[in-house]
Structure formats: structure tokens, C-alpha cells
Design an enzyme around this catalytic site. Structure first.
Site, PDB file in Angstrom:
ATOM      1  N   LEU A  14       0.840  -1.206   0.000  1.00  0.00           N
ATOM      2  CA  LEU A  14       0.000   0.000   0.000  1.00  0.00           C
ATOM      3  C   LEU A  14       0.873   1.254   0.000  1.00  0.00           C
ATOM      4  CD1 LEU A  14      -2.996  -0.859   2.358  1.00  0.00           C
ATOM      5  CD2 LEU A  14      -2.884  -0.893  -0.122  1.00  0.00           C
ATOM      6  N   HIS A  15       1.476   1.550  -1.152  1.00  0.00           N
ATOM      7  CA  HIS A  15       2.200   2.808  -1.308  1.00  0.00           C
ATOM      8  C   HIS A  15       1.203   3.880  -1.741  1.00  0.00           C
ATOM      9  CE1 HIS A  15       2.262   2.632  -5.740  1.00  0.00           C
ATOM     10  NE2 HIS A  15       2.394   1.324  -5.572  1.00  0.00           N
ATOM     11  N   LEU A  16       1.672   5.040  -2.136  1.00  0.00           N
ATOM     12  CA  LEU A  16       0.799   6.208  -2.333  1.00  0.00           C
ATOM     13  C   LEU A  16      -0.357   5.977  -3.314  1.00  0.00           C
ATOM     14  CD1 LEU A  16       0.211   9.067  -1.501  1.00  0.00           C
ATOM     15  CD2 LEU A  16       1.785   9.860  -3.261  1.00  0.00           C
TER      16      LEU A  16
END
Length: 87
Positions: A14-16
Site C-alpha cells: 500500500l504505497h501512495l
């Protein structure tokens, strides 16, 4: 309140970008939407809260929804996570 466990499938966690997709979907519902990971709780409607959880590919989270549209919210959130959050 309804809840369901789900495994993060997208390869980068769950990156940007996927966090933004998750938050945008969560904000479409009136219910309170949170998830737990390693004993910590994060607000699914806050990008900073989602990013701060440090969730990687293969991690399991439990999504909780509470409110008037909780069943629909849970189904939608789990669905987009299982679809890889756009990746």
C-alpha cells in the site's frame, strides 16, 4: 459492525497510489471504515493513516465497517483490495 480479513495482493503493497485508490473508495461510503494490521488500527479514509500502517504485499489486514451502509462498504473495499488496487 461487519469485518473481513483480506490479503494485500498488489506487488508493491500500500504505497501512495493504491492507498489513494483505497481512500477514494472508502470516502464514497457513510460508514466508518478502518482496518487492523499487527495490532494497530488505521482509518481507511485517510491516506496518511493507510501509508503509516506500512503494509506490504502478502500482508493480511482485517477491514471493519460500521454504519448505515456497512455491508456495501465492506464488499467494495474487500473487492478493490482483492483486485490489486489498480496494479
Amino acid at each position: 459492525m461487519v469485518s473481513q480479513k483480506v490479503v494485500i495482493k498488489n506487488p508493491t503493497g500500500l504505497h501512495l497510489r493504491p492507498a489513494g485508490i483505497l481512500c477514494k473508495e472508502a470516502m464514497a461510503f457513510h460508514s466508518l471504515i478502518t482496518f487492523t494490521f499487527r495490532g494497530d488500527t488505521a482509518n481507511a479514509k485517510s491516506v496518511l493513516s493507510v501509508l503509516g500502517a506500512g503494509i506490504k504485499s502478502g500482508d493480511e489486514i482485517e477491514v471493519f465497517c460500521e454504519g448505515t451502509d456497512e455491508k456495501e462498504a465492506l464488499s467494495a473495499i474487500v473487492g478493490i483490495i482483492e483486485d490489486g488496487l489498480g496494479e
